[in-house]
Write a protein that holds these residues in place. Structure first.
Motif, mmCIF file in Angstrom:
data_model
loop_
_atom_site.group_PDB
_atom_site.id
_atom_site.type_symbol
_atom_site.label_atom_id
_atom_site.label_comp_id
_atom_site.label_asym_id
_atom_site.label_seq_id
_atom_site.Cartn_x
_atom_site.Cartn_y
_atom_site.Cartn_z
ATOM 1 N N THR A 79 0.844 -1.154 0.078
ATOM 2 C CA THR A 79 -0.128 0.027 -0.030
ATOM 3 C C THR A 79 0.904 1.378 0.002
ATOM 4 N N PRO A 80 1.567 1.404 -1.144
ATOM 5 C CA PRO A 80 2.273 2.735 -0.947
ATOM 6 C C PRO A 80 1.926 3.942 -1.079
ATOM 7 N N TRP A 81 0.512 4.041 -1.699
ATOM 8 C CA TRP A 81 -0.133 5.463 -1.471
ATOM 9 C C TRP A 81 -0.623 5.739 -0.005
ATOM 10 N N GLN A 82 -1.232 4.770 0.330
ATOM 11 C CA GLN A 82 -2.121 4.824 1.649
ATOM 12 C C GLN A 82 -0.918 4.981 2.791
ATOM 13 N N SER A 83 0.347 4.518 2.350
ATOM 14 C CA SER A 83 1.518 4.474 3.606
ATOM 15 C C SER A 83 2.148 5.807 3.483
ATOM 16 N N MET A 84 2.203 6.393 2.216
ATOM 17 C CA MET A 84 2.940 7.875 1.975
ATOM 18 C C MET A 84 1.854 8.604 2.651
ATOM 19 N N ALA A 85 0.646 8.650 2.459
ATOM 20 C CA ALA A 85 -0.479 9.506 3.014
ATOM 21 C C ALA A 85 -0.286 9.539 4.568
ATOM 22 N N GLY A 86 -0.202 8.250 5.152
ATOM 23 C CA GLY A 86 -0.054 8.392 6.515
ATOM 24 C C GLY A 86 1.070 8.928 6.916
ATOM 25 N N GLY A 87 2.243 8.825 6.262
ATOM 26 C CA GLY A 87 3.308 9.337 6.689
ATOM 27 C C GLY A 87 3.370 10.904 6.567
#
Length: 144
Positions: free
Chosen positions: A9-17
């Protein structure tokens, strides 16, 4: 190396970061406080208790966001494959570690490094090395 595409989940992970970084920045800019969870919780347990409101609000947000995400149909609950006794022991060990390290991973990794703290850089490198070593032992040497 294989990537588990079902859980990638790269996009969700980036948004979370980005949200974590923004929350840490807002807290330090508007309140002059570091967003280290161990320090925030420790401040609730110690005296004096003159600044409890922002600590409780921060922790309420930390707990409520995954609950709200779950109510909206977003998968936010992790599948933890451990019993309560293991979780309690792990929490205690992490608590002891945060006292020895003068802070937790969020305080050192997110806030300390961004402020250029050498102590936070060393602490974060130590956290990461311990994590790498744990995975190496658990998954590769013990076959777990």
């Amino acid at each position: 190396m294989l990537i588990d595409l079902a859980n990638f989940t790269p996009w969700q992970s980036m948004a979370g970061g980005i949200l974590i970084g923004a929350a840490a920045a807002v807290l330090v800019l508007f309140n002059g406080r570091i967003a280290g969870i161990s320090g925030i919780v420790g401040g609730l347990l110690g005296l004096p208790r003159h600044d409890m409101a922002w600590r409780l609000a921060f922790l309420a947000g930390l707990v409520s966001v995954p609950v709200i995400a779950g109510l909206l149909g977003m998968p936010a609950i992790a599948d933890i494959q451990a019993g309560w006794s293991e979780i309690m022991v792990a929490g205690f060990v992490v608590g002891v570690g945060t006292r020895y390290a003068s802070g937790c991973t969020s305080g050192h990794g997110v806030c300390g490094i961004s402020r250029g703290s050498i102590r936070s850089l060393v602490a974060t490198a130590t956290f990461m090395a311990a994590g790498f070593l744990t995975v190496l032992i658990q998954r590769h040497l013990l076959g777990g």
